[in-house]
Design a protein around this motif. Structure first.
Motif, PDB file in Angstrom:
ATOM      1  N   LYS A 214      50.863  53.237  35.425  1.00 30.15           N
ATOM      2  CA  LYS A 214      51.995  52.817  34.594  1.00 30.15           C
ATOM      3  C   LYS A 214      51.599  52.634  33.127  1.00 30.15           C
ATOM      4  O   LYS A 214      52.444  52.600  32.246  1.00 30.15           O
ATOM      5  N   GLY A 215      50.310  52.448  32.917  1.00 27.10           N
ATOM      6  CA  GLY A 215      49.833  52.141  31.580  1.00 27.10           C
ATOM      7  C   GLY A 215      49.910  50.643  31.321  1.00 27.10           C
ATOM      8  O   GLY A 215      50.623  49.914  32.010  1.00 27.10           O
ATOM      9  N   ASN A 216      49.122  50.196  30.357  1.00 28.81           N
ATOM     10  CA  ASN A 216      49.124  48.775  30.011  1.00 28.81           C
ATOM     11  C   ASN A 216      48.857  48.682  28.505  1.00 28.81           C
ATOM     12  O   ASN A 216      47.721  48.875  28.050  1.00 28.81           O
ATOM     13  N   LYS A 217      49.928  48.436  27.785  1.00 22.00           N
ATOM     14  CA  LYS A 217      49.828  48.469  26.327  1.00 22.00           C
ATOM     15  C   LYS A 217      48.813  47.457  25.797  1.00 22.00           C
ATOM     16  O   LYS A 217      48.008  47.760  24.926  1.00 22.00           O
ATOM     17  N   LYS A 218      48.862  46.247  26.410  1.00 23.36           N
ATOM     18  CA  LYS A 218      47.955  45.186  25.946  1.00 23.36           C
ATOM     19  C   LYS A 218      46.505  45.609  26.089  1.00 23.36           C
ATOM     20  O   LYS A 218      45.674  45.354  25.227  1.00 23.36           O
ATOM     21  N   ALA A 219      46.219  46.266  27.205  1.00 24.31           N
ATOM     22  CA  ALA A 219      44.837  46.695  27.453  1.00 24.31           C
ATOM     23  C   ALA A 219      44.545  48.057  26.831  1.00 24.31           C
ATOM     24  O   ALA A 219      43.444  48.584  26.964  1.00 24.31           O
TER      25      ALA A 219
END
Lengths: 287, 570
Positions: A214-219
């Motif tokens: 999904k992706g993880n913007k923060k990371a």
């Protein structure tokens, strides 16, 4: 059949991707039954061994018939089921270990025959039920309990394999969007021929790839999943091959080819064949 | 002086199969009883091979120990087989191919040259058969009738072919007469007063299974079971019938389980290596209680073993093919005729106890042709499947300790056929009580299979011979000979090895010793009998060849003497 069977105590881990696949399958089977006006009893779900294999006990709602067989042999059993009663809506559920490792030899024959049945493959990139060994889709270098120094083999590329075998419908999705997945599985069921919907279904215990997918913007992780561009023509094999080789997890139909199924070919042969009674067969041996 | 039996062997490469089949068919039409034997190399074409025809005025039980006429198509054939000849036997050799060192009991014929002279290069077989006729007083006219029948096919040129073949027969006969050799005259046939068919063991199994209602076949080519696949592909066709060559034995067992689950009477045929590959699937069929039939046409083992030779060494593998607590029903027909009834029985048994059935045959009876009484199909019924017709949901197929009807997809009673231990509806469980009841249920059902055909003779004798499978014929011949000699032994035979009919178990309990001639090293059947508490010993042979009657007579006599002398045999 879990909703009314207190004795059955198998559980998927909290957050397992297979829950999403279960929901999608329930919707897809129900929709198929309604749209084709065939009873749910005409659906047979054939499962192998692994976490995914328990799907057949866990699906809720109107119950299909089920087979929870031996490791790697979903396709041979499903072939018999389908050929025994061609009106059977035959669904294979298997994991990446069952389908692409021990059972890989059966994909080719099923695809070449173009048997009209649908596979839903739950790919979590690990052997979960045996507690975390490398699977065919585990990526190169990954440390698991059976690859303490990192996996020495490259991960197999399921879509390229399916294309090479001549699978006539190849879909790709992931478990977090069950509504969309249900639609894709429905398309596969309605496809006349051998269809595979390959689903990324992460294992939260041994190989949690939710963030990667999904992706993880923060990371700072970009999502692996992406919608297949609208101009993709799934009937074009070259385009499909390109998509199959591309990085990431496309969501949708990669390839779809309309060609005669085994059932079509058999119908042609049946006209030519002279069916004889046992007595007529016996008489040919008269002295 | 007359004789009741004639044994002809054809050795070499090309032509031996056609020659044997033609001679056998002719003899059967003339009213004799015949049985052929063939051994092939595992080669694409040709290679060293021999065939044998045993012609008799009474029903044949064996291939015939010794050879009266040897037809040597090649020098290898001559050298490899000349020692099998009886002292006053005759060898006919192909002098167009080779000249053997001076031999008093042989004469040469240029098979192919004569065939060319009569105008049909393919008639060399008929030159040979023509030559055999006068040697043994075999009716040449019968051969001519056969030729006319065989080649009158309503095609242009039939007449010329018949004429050339007929001439070839004459030329062969003339040459044999000139040779001056003569064998004992074969007695005229005693024509059976019943209808007959001429069939091979594999075809008989296939036909019997179809009469038993078989409508689904999946198979993979393997010697010596391939002919079953080929038969099914040709015959199990049309509406609601299915035969298919699948990609492996693993796929075959999976497919017949899937088909059995979905309402079909299903079967596959294989040999030892295939049984090994089907092991896990057979355990699954046993566990989930799915009707299906696996035919094992045995060959020499282990591993690739002797693909084209005969052996009875798969009994352990067929009775206990899978891991875990299993013991399969095993049917092992002992004659070509029994192969037919075994095919039907296997399908019926699978339905009756809802599980897998093993049908064991073996190379020597699979490939041999024999004339047998034509089965009366009205007496061979097909068991129907007991189908669940109750409420839509909630049926506990596996719940009762006694077997109940089977739900079918499309109908009520959705359940899971589970390879794991399961509860009533087929969901996995680890509860001890479930495993206890499940195990006992699966074994308990076997008592439904209590109607195996069997034979008991001389029931009061303390010692009995008890062959199994394809050794029945030669052992029967030896038994009859021993009876004539006054040896006091009984005869026990069961076409079903598991479960055994009650009458056989009772007999086994009474015997001081049961002698089991069998074609394997370990004495597999007598070991299993001993494990079940019976006193049994084996006469073993592991040559890849069938038993000879003379050998059995001597061995049985020795075993009887050893037992009477107090020597413990088991």
């Amino acid at each position: 059949m879990s909703d009314r069977n207190a004795e059955y105590d198998f559980k998927w881990c909290p957050g397992c991707g297979d829950f999403g696949v279960k929901r999608a399958l329930e919707w897809a089977m129900q929709t198929y039954s309604e749209e084709t006006e065939t009873p749910m009893a005409d659906t047979v779900m054939v499962a192998g061994i692994g976490c995914s294999g328990n799907m057949v006990h866990l699906v809720e709602g109107e119950q299909p018939f089920g087979i929870h067989g031996i490791h790697g042999r979903t396709l041979p059993v499903a072939f018999g089921v389908k050929q025994a009663r061609p009106q059977t809506n035959t669904i294979i559920v298997a994991g990446d270990g069952d389908f692409l490792s021990i059972g890989a030899e059966h994909i080719g024959p099923a695809a070449q025959r173009n048997v009209d049945m649908t596979c839903v493959i739950m790919d979590n990139g690990v052997y979960g039920l045996t507690k975390g060994q490398a699977s065919p889709t585990t990526i190169f270098g990954t440390q698991t309990s059976s690859t303490p120094f990192g996996k020495l083999e490259a991960a197999v590329k399921p879509f390229e394999q399916y294309l090479a075998h001549g699978v006539s419908f190849i879909g790709s999705h992931y478990s977090s969007r069950p509504r969309d997945l249900a639609k894709l599985i429905g398309e596969a069921m309605n496809h006349k021929g051998f269809s595979i919907v390959h689903v990324q279904s992460p294992c939260t215990t041994y190989n949690d790839t939710f963030d990667l997918l999904k992706g993880n913007k923060k990371a700072g992780i970009a999502p692996l999943v992406y919608a297949i561009p609208e101009d993709h023509d799934p009937s074009d094999k070259e385009q499909a091959e390109k998509l199959a080789r591309a990085p990431g997890v496309p969501l949708g139909v990669i390839y779809k080819e309309d060609r005669p199924t085994l059932e079509d070919r058999q119908a042609e042969v049946r006209v030519k064949a002279r069916s004889r009674t046992p007595q007529e067969m016996l008489d040919t041996y008269a002295v | 002086m007359g004789t009741t039996d004639l044994v002809v062997r054809f050795a070499g490469e090309a032509g031996v199969v056609t020659s044997a089949e033609s001679l056998a068919a002719t003899a059967a039409q003339a009213g004799y009883h015949v049985q052929t034997y063939a051994t092939f190399p595992s080669q694409i074409l040709g290679g060293p091979v021999h065939t044998q025809v045993h012609i008799s005025t009474s029903p044949t039980l064996s291939d015939g120990d010794d050879v009266d006429v040897l037809v040597a198509f090649s020098e290898d054939g001559f050298n490899n087989h000349k020692d099998s000849l009886v002292p006053d036997g005759v060898i006919i050799y192909n002098s167009g191919e080779f000249d053997p060192p001076g031999d008093s009991n042989s004469f040469g014929l240029p098979f192919d040259d004569i065939a060319k002279e009569v105008g049909n290069a393919r008639a060399s077989n008929m030159v040979v058969l023509g030559a055999i006729a006068p040697l043994a007083n075999f009716p040449l006219e019968a051969l001519k009738e056969y030729v006319t029948k065989r080649f009158t096919r309503g095609r242009p040129g039939d007449e010329q072919i018949v004429e050339a073949n007929s001439l070839a027969l004459d030329r062969g006969a003339e040459a044999a007469e000139k040779s001056g050799f003569h064998l004992a005259e074969l007695d005229p046939p005693i024509r059976p007063d019943y209808e007959q068919i001429m069939i091979s063991g594999n075809a008989a199994i296939a036909l019997g299974a179809v009469q038993g209602g078989l409508d689904f076949y999946a198979g993979y080519p393997i010697s010596p079971a391939t002919t079953v696949l080929v038969w099914m592909e040709a015959n199990l066709v049309g509406e609601d019938r299915f035969a298919y060559q699948v990609s492996s034995e693993i796929e075959a067992i999976g497919a017949i389980i899937g088909a059995g689950y979905n309402g079909r009477k299903s079967m596959t045929a294989t040999a030892g290596p295939g049984v090994a590959l089907m092991s896990e699937g057979l355990g699954f069929a046993w566990m989930a209680e799915i009707p299906c039939v696996v035919v094992d046409v045995q060959r020499g083992g282990p591993a690739t073993g002797l693909p084209t030779k005969t052996e009875q060494s798969d009994l352990f593998a067929c009775m206990y093919p899978a891991h875990g607590d299993v013991r399969m029903p095993v049917i092992a027909p002992g004659t070509v005729e029994e192969c037919f009834y075994a095919g039907a029985l296997a399908v019926n048994w699978a339905e009756r106890y809802q599980g897998p059935v093993m049908l064991m045959s073996e190379m020597q009876q699979a490939e041999r042709s024999q004339n047998i009484p034509k089965p009366d199909l009205s007496k061979v019924t097909a068991a129907g499947r007991e189908v669940y017709k109750g409420d839509m949901n909630g049926y506990q197929r596996y719940e009762p300790d006694e077997m109940g009807p089977m739900p079918l997809p499309g109908g009520p009673g959705a359940y899971v056929a589970n390879a794991s231990e399961h509860d009533g509806i087929g969901d996995s469980t680890h509860l001890p009580i479930r495993h206890i009841r499940g195990t006992e249920r699966r074994f308990g059902k076997l008592k439904l299979l209590n109607d195996g055909p069997h034979e008991i003779e001389n029931p009061d004798a303390a010692i009995a011979v008890m062959p199994w499978g394809g050794s029945k014929g030669p052992v029967r011949e030896a038994y009859l000979q021993l009876q004539e000699e006054g040896v006091d032994i009984g005869w026990l035979y069961s076409m079903t090895l598991h479960p055994l009919p009650e009458a056989i178990s009772e007999q086994l309990n009474k015997k001081e010793i049961v002698i089991v001639p069998e074609l394997n090293y370990q004495g597999q059947w007598s070991r299993l009998l001993r494990a079940d508490g019976y006193r049994a010993t084996s006469i073993t042979q592991y040559t890849g060849l069938p038993f000879k009657v003379g050998f059995l007579v001597e061995e049985i006599k020795q075993a009887v003497a050893a037992h009477k002398g107090g020597k413990v045999l088991v």
